[in-house]
Each structure stands twice: as structure tokens, then as C-alpha cells.
Design a protein around this motif. Structure first.
Motif, PDB file in Angstrom:
ATOM      1  N   VAL A  14     115.206 -89.133 -59.766  1.00  0.00           N
ATOM      2  CA  VAL A  14     114.414 -88.592 -58.432  1.00  0.00           C
ATOM      3  C   VAL A  14     113.174 -88.104 -58.849  1.00  0.00           C
ATOM      4  O   VAL A  14     112.696 -86.980 -58.842  1.00  0.00           O
ATOM      5  N   THR A  15     112.304 -88.826 -59.641  1.00  0.00           N
ATOM      6  CA  THR A  15     110.926 -88.433 -60.240  1.00  0.00           C
ATOM      7  C   THR A  15     110.026 -88.078 -59.114  1.00  0.00           C
ATOM      8  O   THR A  15     109.132 -87.182 -59.352  1.00  0.00           O
ATOM      9  N   THR A  16     110.198 -88.788 -58.143  1.00  0.00           N
ATOM     10  CA  THR A  16     109.306 -88.271 -56.911  1.00  0.00           C
ATOM     11  C   THR A  16     109.375 -86.690 -56.410  1.00  0.00           C
ATOM     12  O   THR A  16     108.275 -86.286 -56.322  1.00  0.00           O
ATOM     13  N   LEU A  17     110.570 -86.206 -56.461  1.00  0.00           N
ATOM     14  CA  LEU A  17     110.714 -84.839 -56.377  1.00  0.00           C
ATOM     15  C   LEU A  17     110.179 -84.022 -57.433  1.00  0.00           C
ATOM     16  O   LEU A  17     109.687 -82.880 -57.107  1.00  0.00           O
ATOM     17  N   ALA A  18     110.261 -84.353 -58.650  1.00  0.00           N
ATOM     18  CA  ALA A  18     109.644 -83.684 -59.777  1.00  0.00           C
ATOM     19  C   ALA A  18     108.184 -83.659 -59.531  1.00  0.00           C
ATOM     20  O   ALA A  18     107.477 -82.496 -59.772  1.00  0.00           O
ATOM     21  N   VAL A  19     107.428 -84.970 -59.175  1.00  0.00           N
ATOM     22  CA  VAL A  19     105.918 -84.595 -59.151  1.00  0.00           C
ATOM     23  C   VAL A  19     105.548 -83.995 -57.894  1.00  0.00           C
ATOM     24  O   VAL A  19     104.494 -83.225 -57.995  1.00  0.00           O
ATOM     25  N   LEU A  20     106.384 -84.084 -56.746  1.00  0.00           N
ATOM     26  CA  LEU A  20     105.973 -83.197 -55.587  1.00  0.00           C
ATOM     27  C   LEU A  20     106.285 -81.688 -56.030  1.00  0.00           C
ATOM     28  O   LEU A  20     105.369 -80.963 -55.472  1.00  0.00           O
ATOM     29  N   GLY A  21     107.343 -81.393 -56.679  1.00  0.00           N
ATOM     30  CA  GLY A  21     107.420 -80.097 -57.143  1.00  0.00           C
ATOM     31  C   GLY A  21     106.350 -79.617 -57.840  1.00  0.00           C
ATOM     32  O   GLY A  21     106.147 -78.416 -57.818  1.00  0.00           O
ATOM     33  N   VAL A  22     105.790 -80.240 -58.731  1.00  0.00           N
ATOM     34  CA  VAL A  22     104.626 -79.787 -59.660  1.00  0.00           C
ATOM     35  C   VAL A  22     103.412 -79.741 -58.648  1.00  0.00           C
ATOM     36  O   VAL A  22     102.522 -78.508 -58.859  1.00  0.00           O
ATOM     37  N   LEU A  23     103.241 -80.251 -57.813  1.00  0.00           N
ATOM     38  CA  LEU A  23     102.171 -80.647 -57.001  1.00  0.00           C
ATOM     39  C   LEU A  23     101.964 -79.067 -55.751  1.00  0.00           C
ATOM     40  O   LEU A  23     101.049 -78.511 -55.605  1.00  0.00           O
ATOM     41  N   THR A  24     103.311 -78.952 -55.479  1.00  0.00           N
ATOM     42  CA  THR A  24     103.301 -77.751 -54.473  1.00  0.00           C
ATOM     43  C   THR A  24     103.486 -76.518 -55.189  1.00  0.00           C
ATOM     44  O   THR A  24     102.948 -75.578 -54.672  1.00  0.00           O
ATOM     45  N   SER A  25     103.713 -76.408 -56.514  1.00  0.00           N
ATOM     46  CA  SER A  25     103.797 -75.331 -57.126  1.00  0.00           C
ATOM     47  C   SER A  25     102.491 -74.815 -57.282  1.00  0.00           C
ATOM     48  O   SER A  25     102.164 -73.710 -57.498  1.00  0.00           O
ATOM     49  N   VAL A  26     101.569 -75.845 -57.505  1.00  0.00           N
ATOM     50  CA  VAL A  26     100.040 -75.445 -57.865  1.00  0.00           C
ATOM     51  C   VAL A  26      99.532 -74.968 -56.433  1.00  0.00           C
ATOM     52  O   VAL A  26      98.845 -73.857 -56.406  1.00  0.00           O
ATOM     53  N   VAL A  27      99.863 -75.503 -55.118  1.00  0.00           N
ATOM     54  CA  VAL A  27      99.299 -75.075 -54.165  1.00  0.00           C
ATOM     55  C   VAL A  27      99.818 -73.506 -53.773  1.00  0.00           C
ATOM     56  O   VAL A  27      99.083 -72.691 -53.355  1.00  0.00           O
ATOM     57  N   SER A  28     101.245 -73.279 -53.992  1.00  0.00           N
ATOM     58  CA  SER A  28     101.836 -71.972 -53.850  1.00  0.00           C
ATOM     59  C   SER A  28     101.261 -70.976 -54.626  1.00  0.00           C
ATOM     60  O   SER A  28     101.503 -69.653 -54.269  1.00  0.00           O
ATOM     61  N   LEU A  53     117.364 -77.782 -54.032  1.00  0.00           N
ATOM     62  CA  LEU A  53     118.348 -78.970 -53.381  1.00  0.00           C
ATOM     63  C   LEU A  53     117.704 -80.243 -54.316  1.00  0.00           C
ATOM     64  O   LEU A  53     118.227 -81.288 -54.401  1.00  0.00           O
ATOM     65  N   ALA A  54     116.416 -79.995 -54.824  1.00  0.00           N
ATOM     66  CA  ALA A  54     116.093 -81.224 -55.663  1.00  0.00           C
ATOM     67  C   ALA A  54     117.070 -81.259 -56.641  1.00  0.00           C
ATOM     68  O   ALA A  54     117.261 -82.501 -57.319  1.00  0.00           O
ATOM     69  N   ALA A  55     117.430 -80.209 -57.516  1.00  0.00           N
ATOM     70  CA  ALA A  55     118.384 -80.379 -58.546  1.00  0.00           C
ATOM     71  C   ALA A  55     119.878 -80.820 -58.024  1.00  0.00           C
ATOM     72  O   ALA A  55     120.342 -81.776 -58.607  1.00  0.00           O
ATOM     73  N   VAL A  56     120.235 -80.298 -56.887  1.00  0.00           N
ATOM     74  CA  VAL A  56     121.412 -80.520 -56.426  1.00  0.00           C
ATOM     75  C   VAL A  56     121.556 -82.268 -56.152  1.00  0.00           C
ATOM     76  O   VAL A  56     122.455 -83.137 -56.317  1.00  0.00           O
ATOM     77  N   SER A  57     120.503 -82.749 -55.520  1.00  0.00           N
ATOM     78  CA  SER A  57     120.055 -84.178 -55.202  1.00  0.00           C
ATOM     79  C   SER A  57     120.315 -85.054 -56.288  1.00  0.00           C
ATOM     80  O   SER A  57     120.835 -86.390 -56.058  1.00  0.00           O
ATOM     81  N   THR A  58     120.389 -84.720 -57.835  1.00  0.00           N
ATOM     82  CA  THR A  58     120.682 -85.736 -58.764  1.00  0.00           C
ATOM     83  C   THR A  58     121.819 -86.187 -58.920  1.00  0.00           C
ATOM     84  O   THR A  58     121.937 -87.237 -59.339  1.00  0.00           O
ATOM     85  N   GLY A  59     122.726 -85.420 -58.505  1.00  0.00           N
ATOM     86  CA  GLY A  59     124.025 -85.824 -58.424  1.00  0.00           C
ATOM     87  C   GLY A  59     124.408 -85.792 -60.083  1.00  0.00           C
ATOM     88  O   GLY A  59     125.680 -86.407 -60.431  1.00  0.00           O
ATOM     89  N   THR A  60     124.041 -85.159 -60.888  1.00  0.00           N
ATOM     90  CA  THR A  60     124.630 -84.837 -62.322  1.00  0.00           C
ATOM     91  C   THR A  60     124.705 -83.429 -62.668  1.00  0.00           C
ATOM     92  O   THR A  60     124.395 -82.604 -61.969  1.00  0.00           O
ATOM     93  N   MET A  61     125.349 -83.401 -63.761  1.00  0.00           N
ATOM     94  CA  MET A  61     125.813 -82.190 -64.176  1.00  0.00           C
ATOM     95  C   MET A  61     124.595 -81.208 -64.495  1.00  0.00           C
ATOM     96  O   MET A  61     124.522 -80.056 -64.417  1.00  0.00           O
ATOM     97  N   GLU A  62     123.686 -82.252 -65.271  1.00  0.00           N
ATOM     98  CA  GLU A  62     122.340 -81.229 -65.552  1.00  0.00           C
ATOM     99  C   GLU A  62     121.646 -80.765 -64.248  1.00  0.00           C
ATOM    100  O   GLU A  62     121.038 -79.649 -64.504  1.00  0.00           O
ATOM    101  N   GLY A  63     121.759 -81.578 -63.218  1.00  0.00           N
ATOM    102  CA  GLY A  63     121.150 -80.870 -62.068  1.00  0.00           C
ATOM    103  C   GLY A  63     121.799 -79.617 -61.233  1.00  0.00           C
ATOM    104  O   GLY A  63     121.208 -78.643 -60.939  1.00  0.00           O
ATOM    105  N   VAL A  64     123.085 -79.680 -61.544  1.00  0.00           N
ATOM    106  CA  VAL A  64     124.010 -78.296 -61.010  1.00  0.00           C
ATOM    107  C   VAL A  64     123.610 -77.345 -62.121  1.00  0.00           C
ATOM    108  O   VAL A  64     123.342 -76.196 -61.452  1.00  0.00           O
TER     109      VAL A  64
END
Length: 507
Positions: free
Chosen positions: A430-444, A337-348
Motif C-alpha cells: 500500500v505504497t500510496t498511503l506511505a507516500v501520502l503519509g510523508v506528504l501530509t506529515s510535511v504539511v502538518s 489505519l494505514a498500518a492496519v490496512s496492510t493485513g500483515t503482522m508488521e502492520g499490526v
């Protein structure tokens, strides 16, 4: 005479243009009815013949899916809408339909031995899987809100029955009931949102809705208070799809349903619906309501962030394997969903790469959990994997590759897919999601690596009986691990496929 001419032109258009492009779905529907009649005619035998009927029905179902896949792959490479613009034939629909069919083939083949061992020996199981697959094939090609809703209901009704298919188990009955209640609630939200959208725009076709918002009519909607109605309807439809994707905070049904349903059904739920509903989400947001991006982007950002957090922290205390994988899938949906929320072709493109690798990882994982056709107990607890590195070292090695890839450990394919999501999120502001994704990846990483620790560094006086995989299941697992390793060193074909589909979506 004029009306007769119009009727003739309509019939000619349907039979000459529309139906040939819908041959894969038509064939799947016809073959499903054939499998159903085959089961009805031969189900009067004694109970001891039930495994034979189950195996023969599954073989027929597998051949049906393989031939449907061949028909999908031979679909002409074009952009067309058929059946009065309710179905779209393009790179997105054909690619996702192929992915749905491949994942269904693997889950049906891998689950045959499990169904026979657990006495789910009825031909209706295969028929329900085929009908659900047909609904999802129609879903990814739906270009109309009514068709979208009907396709969702077709697969949902089959899913409710499949979740409660083990009638002798109270957990399965509870899972089916919970799935039915919450699924009906999400379908109600989706239908209410579609009615609001129709009331404000006067159409349910996504192409017409896109032209209304892009052609200046949105100014008239804003002056007549129609725009808030459209935004509310879009939010409700999006929430309904997020329910089906098990994205937080609409994920509360998934751990209980995945735990209570038969393991073969859980494998099917984990892999196939994600492909279908991600395709439906792209159709809705990018194809019909891209000009309302300010509205749906906020919803997706909140759902993505919550899904990452829930997937990382809620799975830390899980000891049951299916619940662990269910909550883990919530986190993976958050990344997509983080990728889809960008609204860009790169996100898709990043979402499609992540979805492909996620599906391959789950196919390989559940091939072992289901145990092939040779017997043995399917692991239920994480501790059932104790000492797997000593009892079955080759399988333990493949499981290590899968778990490390799920955790996103470089340089495996899971790391590559997460990196693409992070890059697209940063590029899409949507840099906030990128930072949050890195942090939650460490936890997981904690609960992923804990499973590897149990396999290699814990011993037991009584070794759990591990499932003995058949040659076919071993081939599937080997192909899955080989694909993960290949994508690690040579991801160009996957990138090219994702770029082609993303271009079709964003065009």
C-alpha cells in the motif's frame, strides 16, 4: 439426570475456569458500585463539602484502577476464550486493557484539579469514568458481535453524559447532544451490519465466522448469495468502528465534541477510546474476517488517506487548542489505519508502536493543559501559550519535545513510529498511503511548529496566566517526556511488546 449433569458441568466450568480469568473486570465492576454507594451516602452534605467528596471519590477511583491494573498484569499468560467464547484472554486483551487503565489513571489524576476549579464537583464523574473503562476493557476482549455491541454501548452511554457534564455550559450541552445523535447513528450501522452477518452465517461468534470463511463454506455462501451480504455487513460494522475512532470522513463530530466538552473529558476522549477501538478493529478484521481482506482493506485505505488529508489541512486554520488537537488526532488515526490496512503482522506491530507513542504524547500534553491542581487558567487558544518559553522555560522545553514528536521530527519517538508505519505500508503493497503519509506529515509540520514559534518567538504586553502544575502533574509530564526520549534511543522493549501482541493477533 443427563440434564442435571450438563447443568452441573456448565456451572463448574464457569466458576472454576471462566470467572477466575475475568477477575479484573469483575473487581472493577464491584468496586465501581462501591464508589457509587459511597457517593450516594455522603452526597447529602452541604455544597461546600462537594470538593472534598469529589477528591475522596477520585482517590477511591484511582485506587480501584491501580488494583485492577495489578490484576490485569497478573493474568496468566495463556490463550483462552471464556463465557461461551464471548471473551478472549490473550496478549492483545491484557496489553490493551493495561494501556486503557494506565491512560485512565493519568487522565483522572490530571483532571482532578480542573474539575474542582470548574465546579464539576460531583462523584458521578468518577463513576461514569469507571463504567466507561469497564466497557472498554470488555470491548478489547470481545470475541462475539453481540458482546462487542454491548460493550460499545456501555462506554458510549457514559461518554454521552461526560461530554455534556458541564450543564452550565451551552457548548457542553451541544457537544453531548451532537455526540449522542451521531454516536447513535454509528451504533445503528454497527448493529445492522452485525445482523446482516448473522443472517448470512448463522452465528455472531468471530471464531466461528473465521472458520466459516476459511473452511470452504465461503463457496456455499457465494452460491447462495450470502457472500455479498457478509461483505455489506462487514463494511457497515467497520464504518461504525471508524465513526468511534473519528476517522475521516466520519470525523465531523470530533472537533465540536472535543471543544465543547470539559477539558478533563476531552483528555479522556483523546487517549483511551483510541486504544479500545483499535483493539476491536483488530479483533474484527484479523480475528474474524481476515479472509474478506479485499473488502475491508479498501475501506481502510480510503479512510486512512482521507484522515491524513483532513488532519493535515483542516488544522492549518485552527486557533483553538482543543480543536487543533482534535483534527490532529484525525491525522494520527489515519496513520494507524494505514498500518492496519496492510493485513500483515508488521502492520499490526507498527500500529501498536504508533498507538503507544501517540497515547504517551497526549498524556503528557494534557497534563499541562489541565493545569494540575494548583490553579491558573487552562489554555484555550493557541495564543495562550505566548511567551511560555520565557515564563516557564522548563515546561516550554517539554512541550517542544511533545510538539516536535507529534510532527514526526527526527530523531524523536514520533518520527520512529511514523517510519515504522511507512515501512509496513511499503512492505504490505500500500505504497500510496506511505507516500501520502510523508506528504501530509510535511504539511502538518506547519501548525505544530507554529505553536513552538508562539511559545518562543512571540511576546505580549500582558502575559497570559499559565497553569501552575502540581508535583504529581509535573511528575507525569516528566515521565512522559522521559519515555519519549528513551524510546528514541532504546525502542527495543516497545518493539518486543508490539511483536508479542502482533503474533497473538495474527496467529
Amino acid at each position: 439426570a443427563y440434564m442435571s449433569l450438563q447443568h452441573y458441568s456448565f456451572v463448574s466450568l464457569v466458576f472454576d475456569v471462566d470467572l477466575p480469568l475475568m477477575i479484573p473486570v469483575i473487581y472493577l465492576s464491584t468496586a465501581t458500585m462501591t464508589v457509587l454507594m459511597y457517593g450516594v451516602f455522603f452526597s447529602t452534605d452541604a455544597q461546600r463539602h462537594a470538593p472534598v467528596l469529589q477528591k475522596s471519590s477520585t482517590v477511591l477511583g484511582l485506587w480501584t484502577l491501580v488494583l485492577t491494573l495489578l490484576l490485569v498484569l497478573n493474568t496468566p499468560d495463556l490463550e483462552a476464550t471464556v463465557l461461551y467464547h464471548t471473551q478472549s484472554i490473550d496478549n492483545l486483551s491484557t496489553t490493551l486493557q493495561a494501556g486503557i487503565l494506565v491512560a485512565t489513571i493519568v487522565s483522572l489524576w490530571s483532571g482532578l484539579g480542573y474539575c474542582i476549579r470548574t465546579r464539576l464537583n460531583t462523584y458521578e464523574y468518577v463513576v461514569l469514568v469507571l463504567l466507561a473503562t469497564q466497557g472498554m476493557m470488555l470491548l478489547v476482549a470481545s470475541q462475539d458481535l453481540v458482546g462487542l455491541y454491548l460493550a460499545i454501548e456501555l462506554q458510549s452511554l457514559c461518554f454521552y453524559v461526560l461530554a455534556a457534564y458541564a450543564r452550565h455550559s451551552e457548548f457542553a450541552v451541544e457537544a453531548g447532544l451532537k455526540y449522542f445523535v451521531l454516536g447513535a447513528f454509528s451504533s445503528g450501522l454497527l448493529l445492522f451490519g452485525a445482523s446482516l452477518m448473522y443472517g448470512a452465517t448463522g452465528t455472531t461468534n468471530l471464531m466461528d465466522i473465521a472458520s466459516i470463511f476459511a473452511g470452504g463454506t465461503s463457496d456455499a455462501l457465494s452460491t447462495t448469495h450470502g457472500m455479498p451480504t457478509c461483505e455489506l455487513g462487514l463494511i457497515l460494522i467497520t464504518v461504525g468502528l471508524l465513526f468511534k475512532l473519528a476517522a475521516a470522513p466520519f470525523h465531523m463530530w470530533s472537533p465540536d465534541v472535543y471543544e465543547g466538552a470539559p477539558t478533563s473529558v476531552t483528555a479522556y476522549f483523546m487517549m483511551v477510546p483510541k486504544i479500545a477501538f483499535m483493539g476491536a478493529l483488530l479483533r474484527l478484521l484479523y480475528g474474524g474476517c481476515y479472509d474478506l481482506m479485499d473488502t475491508w482493506q479498501t475501506v481502510l485505505i480510503l479512510a486512512s488517506g482521507l484522515s491524513m488529508i483532513v488532519g493535515a489541512f483542516a488544522a492549518l486554520v485552527q486557533t483553538r487548542l482543543k480543536r487543533l488537537l482534535a483534527l490532529s488526532s484525525v491525522g494520527h488515526v489515519g496513520f494507524m489505519l494505514a498500518a492496519v490496512s496492510t493485513g500483515t503482522m508488521e502492520g499490526v506491530e507498527a500500529m501498536l508502536v504508533y498507538l503507544t507513542i501517540y497515547t504517551v504524547m497526549n498524556m503528557t500534553m494534557f497534563t499541562y493543559i489541565l493545569g494540575g491542581e494548583q490553579g491558573g487558567n487552562s489554555p484555550r487558544l493557541v495564543t495562550d501559550l505566548t511567551g511560555l518559553g520565557f515564563t516557564q522555560p522548563v515546561i516550554a522545553l517539554t512541550m517542544c519535545v511533545i510538539w516536535f514528536s507529534m510532527a514526526g521530527i527526527p530523531p524523536l519517538a514520533g518520527f520512529y513510529s511514523k517510519a515504522m508505519v511507512f515501512y509496513s505500508a511499503v512492505a504490505g503493497n500500500v505504497t500510496t498511503l506511505a507516500v501520502l503519509g510523508v506528504l501530509t506529515s510535511v504539511v502538518s509540520c506547519f501548525y505544530y511548529i507554529r505553536v513552538i514559534k508562539i511559545m518562543y518567538f512571540e511576546t505580549s504586553k500582558t502575559w497570559p496566566e499559565a497553569p501552575r502544575m502540581s508535583h504529581g502533574a509535573a511528575c507525569i509530564q516528566g515521565l512522559g517526556v522521559g519515555m519519549l526520549v528513551l524510546l528514541m534511543v532504546y525502542p527495543a522493549p516497545l518493539e518486543a511488546m508490539a511483536a508479542r501482541v502482533a503474533l497473538s493477533v495474527c496467529a
